[in-house]
Design a protein around this motif. Structure first.
Motif, PDB file in Angstrom:
ATOM      1  N   ALA A   1       0.845  -1.180   0.000  1.00 41.39           N
ATOM      2  CA  ALA A   1       0.000   0.000   0.000  1.00 41.39           C
ATOM      3  C   ALA A   1       0.888   1.240   0.000  1.00 41.39           C
ATOM      4  O   ALA A   1       2.013   1.212   0.490  1.00 41.39           O
ATOM      5  CB  ALA A   1      -0.906  -0.021   1.238  1.00 41.39           C
ATOM      6  N   PRO A   2       0.436   2.351  -0.577  1.00 39.63           N
ATOM      7  CA  PRO A   2       1.249   3.560  -0.647  1.00 39.63           C
ATOM      8  C   PRO A   2       1.662   4.055   0.733  1.00 39.63           C
ATOM      9  O   PRO A   2       0.925   3.905   1.715  1.00 39.63           O
ATOM     10  CB  PRO A   2       0.320   4.570  -1.328  1.00 39.63           C
ATOM     11  CG  PRO A   2      -0.708   3.764  -2.005  1.00 39.63           C
ATOM     12  CD  PRO A   2      -0.864   2.516  -1.203  1.00 39.63           C
ATOM     13  N   ALA A   3       2.855   4.619   0.800  1.00 41.00           N
ATOM     14  CA  ALA A   3       3.339   5.176   2.064  1.00 41.00           C
ATOM     15  C   ALA A   3       2.440   6.331   2.495  1.00 41.00           C
ATOM     16  O   ALA A   3       2.060   7.176   1.692  1.00 41.00           O
ATOM     17  CB  ALA A   3       4.770   5.674   1.886  1.00 41.00           C
ATOM     18  N   GLN A   4       2.103   6.361   3.789  1.00 44.50           N
ATOM     19  CA  GLN A   4       1.197   7.381   4.295  1.00 44.50           C
ATOM     20  C   GLN A   4       1.993   8.560   4.851  1.00 44.50           C
ATOM     21  O   GLN A   4       2.021   8.828   6.046  1.00 44.50           O
ATOM     22  CB  GLN A   4       0.282   6.783   5.371  1.00 44.50           C
ATOM     23  CG  GLN A   4      -0.604   5.665   4.865  1.00 44.50           C
ATOM     24  CD  GLN A   4      -1.557   6.137   3.793  1.00 44.50           C
ATOM     25  OE1 GLN A   4      -2.334   7.053   4.003  1.00 44.50           O
ATOM     26  NE2 GLN A   4      -1.494   5.522   2.629  1.00 44.50           N
ATOM     27  N   GLY A   5       2.628   9.296   3.952  1.00 47.32           N
ATOM     28  CA  GLY A   5       3.351  10.495   4.351  1.00 47.32           C
ATOM     29  C   GLY A   5       2.473  11.715   4.135  1.00 47.32           C
ATOM     30  O   GLY A   5       1.272  11.692   4.373  1.00 47.32           O
ATOM     31  N   ARG A   6       3.071  12.772   3.666  1.00 51.69           N
ATOM     32  CA  ARG A   6       2.321  13.995   3.391  1.00 51.69           C
ATOM     33  C   ARG A   6       1.412  13.772   2.196  1.00 51.69           C
ATOM     34  O   ARG A   6       1.855  13.323   1.137  1.00 51.69           O
ATOM     35  CB  ARG A   6       3.304  15.131   3.092  1.00 51.69           C
ATOM     36  CG  ARG A   6       2.649  16.477   2.862  1.00 51.69           C
ATOM     37  CD  ARG A   6       3.728  17.501   2.556  1.00 51.69           C
ATOM     38  NE  ARG A   6       3.137  18.816   2.310  1.00 51.69           N
ATOM     39  CZ  ARG A   6       3.830  19.882   1.962  1.00 51.69           C
ATOM     40  NH1 ARG A   6       5.161  19.783   1.819  1.00 51.69           N
ATOM     41  NH2 ARG A   6       3.236  21.030   1.758  1.00 51.69           N
ATOM     42  N   PRO A   7       0.106  14.107   2.307  1.00 47.73           N
ATOM     43  CA  PRO A   7      -0.810  13.877   1.183  1.00 47.73           C
ATOM     44  C   PRO A   7      -0.438  14.727  -0.031  1.00 47.73           C
ATOM     45  O   PRO A   7       0.033  15.865   0.106  1.00 47.73           O
ATOM     46  CB  PRO A   7      -2.165  14.292   1.743  1.00 47.73           C
ATOM     47  CG  PRO A   7      -2.015  14.296   3.223  1.00 47.73           C
ATOM     48  CD  PRO A   7      -0.590  14.639   3.486  1.00 47.73           C
ATOM     49  N   LEU A   8      -0.667  14.171  -1.213  1.00 46.31           N
ATOM     50  CA  LEU A   8      -0.501  14.947  -2.435  1.00 46.31           C
ATOM     51  C   LEU A   8      -1.680  15.903  -2.616  1.00 46.31           C
ATOM     52  O   LEU A   8      -1.511  17.059  -3.030  1.00 46.31           O
ATOM     53  CB  LEU A   8      -0.422  14.000  -3.635  1.00 46.31           C
ATOM     54  CG  LEU A   8      -0.360  14.652  -5.014  1.00 46.31           C
ATOM     55  CD1 LEU A   8       0.950  15.422  -5.175  1.00 46.31           C
ATOM     56  CD2 LEU A   8      -0.515  13.614  -6.114  1.00 46.31           C
TER      57      LEU A   8
END
Length: 604
Positions: free
Chosen positions: A301-308
């Motif tokens: 699953a995509p990394a949950q960093g700063r939202p695009l």
């Protein structure tokens, strides 16, 4: 004497019911460039009273041409029909042209896929239905008007007496389709031909239309020729199935046995391409149709960093009425305090019925529609208040794929020119580099670079959608908004487009906002799902949370309305098609976190 009577009655009961329609060796050819090309090749079938025959197959298989041939609606100059089409003992292909209007409408009714193009936009729906009654039934204007109200009531249009005065554009897609059905059954025809009548409708409206057709068959004994590429609908509605490919019948038989154990490879492939709810159980990432039923290897699953992308309290309103000065006196709130975020490499699906605000949300994010209030941030930059010049570089990174690829491509512009235009306008390449780049884009979406000089009408629906995806990729976007991008495609083409979008996301790390009413496709392609109702997000969470443990009654209602190949029998009448009551009010609503990352709108 009694024995004789008994024997006679037994014999009479055993006699088969005569078919309403018998088609024998139907052949259709189209003239193109001075040559006649066969498109329907020796098709034979029959339909009995109160029976539903479903005709299935990919686009271009000859399904709709077969139906139009039965109705004699193909143009004489470019089409010729052979064989026999027998209705109530008469061969329709031998009838003179003046005799056909008495057959169309009175004995055979037809429901087309797109009611907006079939209804007269400058005539109220009641007047259009009444015209059929006055011509075929010789009714007076007053009697026809009363019958119109009864027909609209029968097809479950609320407040029929008032709505009969509405023009088609004032009705929802589902109501327009009901009005078409009312016109088709006005003269109590023996045969009803429905050509993809539910393809572009959301699952709950589709369920209502299917319920309605089954009720009409029970009441009127009408035979139904149902043309579709939705195998789930076939499983719920059809008595028999006829599979077509390249203008020929591949296989036909009883619906239950054919769907459970098809004998032909093409039918098996068609059924294998049907997305089924539950196929994704145990998988945390999107999975291509080509990977089969087993979970794909690898992939996180995509990394949950700063939202695009971050959307906060987005509100979009439209004027419902204006006074003589042009000022708004009433408004429709299409998007009502919507909030979510989206990360790079992630697909967030937005689902809901027509009119729930899905498409308006996507267009408001791109400012194709100006929102009333709220905040949209892309890559940390707030988009509200930016003028056209300042917004241009952000539009380059945020691209949209529309539902109708033919409507979003200029028919007078070659594909190469359509792909080159955004590249040239944004200064991403020059001269010969543009041609090389457009060729690469076509190859990337699975098309031949040699086709750059062709026009949109020279491609199939699935190919045109690939071209639209290529055009969206031309500017190297970080965000794709796909607005019902696969809704009108047949199952095999739909599977290929979904696989393409998954592949492109894995290769390029694109974030995708996938707007759809097709819950089975949403389960296949999404990481997270947001459910919208009346402009609000009523539930949002991971794919598994929404599909496997739905909490909101509206979410459960949507899932229950999905036609299923595996359901043993059709749902009870009305079980899927009508909204359960639950508390609702406009304005901001708090969300309850029922599990990590799983939020449900709080009730009053």
């Amino acid at each position: 004497m009694s024995e004789t009577i008994l024997q006679t009655s037994v014999v009479a009961a055993a006699e088969p019911v005569a078919p309403v329609l018998t088609v024998q060796d139907l052949r259709v050819e189209f003239r193109h460039g001075g040559r006649w090309t066969p498109v329907v090749r020796g098709v034979s079938f029959d339909i009995r009273p109160a029976e539903t025959l479903a005709v299935v197959g990919e686009s271009g298989s000859g399904k709709s041409v077969t139906a139009l041939s039965i109705m004699r609606l193909l143009p004489k100059r470019t089409a010729r029909i052979g064989g026999r089409v027998e209705l109530a003992g008469r061969n329709l292909l031998d009838l003179p042209e003046p005799a056909l209007p008495s057959v169309r409408g009175r004995e055979v009714g037809m429901i087309f896929q797109e009611p907006m193009t079939s209804l007269n936009p400058v005539m109220p729906i009641g007047q259009q239905i009444g015209e059929t009654l006055r011509i075929h039934q010789k009714m007076s204007a007053r009697a026809a008007d009363a019958e119109v109200v009864r027909l609209l009531d029968r097809v479950r249009i609320p407040d029929a007496r008032r709505r009969r005065l509405d023009y088609p554009h004032r009705l929802s897609g589902g109501m327009r389709q009901r009005a078409m059905i009312a016109a088709a059954i006005a003269c109590r025809p023996k045969l009803l031909i429905a050509d993809e009548p539910t393809t572009a409708l959301d699952v709950t409206i589709q369920a209502q239309i299917l319920d309605l057709l089954r009720d009409l068959q029970d009441e009127m004994g009408v035979a139904l020729l149902f043309i579709t590429h939705d195998m789930g609908v076939v499983a719920q509605l059809a008595d028999r199935v006829m599979v077509m490919r390249h203008g020929q019948i591949v296989e036909q038989g009883q619906a239950a046995s054919l769907l459970a154990a098809p004998s032909q490879a093409y039918t098996k492939a068609l059924l294998a391409a049907v997305p089924r709810l539950g196929d994704m159980a145990g998988s945390t990432t999107p999975r291509r149709f080509a990977d089969g039923a087993q979970p794909a290897q690898g992939g996180e699953a995509p990394a949950q960093g700063r939202p695009l992308l971050t959307v906060e309290d987005l509100v979009t309103r439209f004027p419902a009425r204006r006074n003589w000065r042009g000022r708004r006196t009433a408004e429709v709130v299409a998007v009502d305090h919507v909030s979510f975020d989206l990360h790079e490499g992630e697909t967030l699906a937005i689902v809901g019925e027509s009119g729930s605000g899905k498409s308006t949300t996507g267009r408001s994010i791109l400012r194709l529609i100006e929102p009333y209030s709220g905040s949209v941030r892309f890559a940390g930059q707030t988009l509200a208040g930016l003028d056209e010049v300042a917004l241009r570089p952000f539009r380059q990174r945020m691209q949209m794929i529309f539902q109708d690829p033919f409507g979003s491509l200029d028919p007078r512009q070659t594909i190469g020119s359509a792909l080159a235009e955004p590249i040239r306008l944004h200064g991403l390449a020059r001269g010969r580099q543009i041609r090389e780049r457009t060729a690469e884009l076509l190859v990337r979406v699975g098309l031949d670079a040699a086709h750059l000089d062709r026009y949109p009408h020279q491609f199939s629906g699935g190919q045109r959608q690939r071209i639209c995806i290529a055009r969206a990729l031309a500017l190297e976007p970080r965000l794709l908004i796909a607005d019902e991008a696969v809704s009108a495609l047949d199952v095999s083409v739909k599977a290929r487009i979904v696989d393409l979008l998954i592949d492109l996301q894995q290769q390029l790390g694109i974030a995708c906002l996938f707007i759809s009413h097709d819950m089975a496709v949403v389960e296949r392609i999404s990481h997270r799902i947001a459910v919208m109702y009346r402009g609000q997000i009523v539930e949002i969470g991971s794919r598994a949370q929404i599909m496997e443990t739905p909490q909101h009654p509206y979410t459960r209602h949507l899932l229950n309305a999905v036609p299923s190949l595996t359901r043993a029998a059709p749902l009870p009448r009305g079980a899927a098609g009508f909204m359960p009551d639950f508390p609702f009010r406009p304005g901001p609503r708090p969300r309850l976190e029922v599990a990590p990352g799983h939020f449900v709108q709080a009730s009053d």
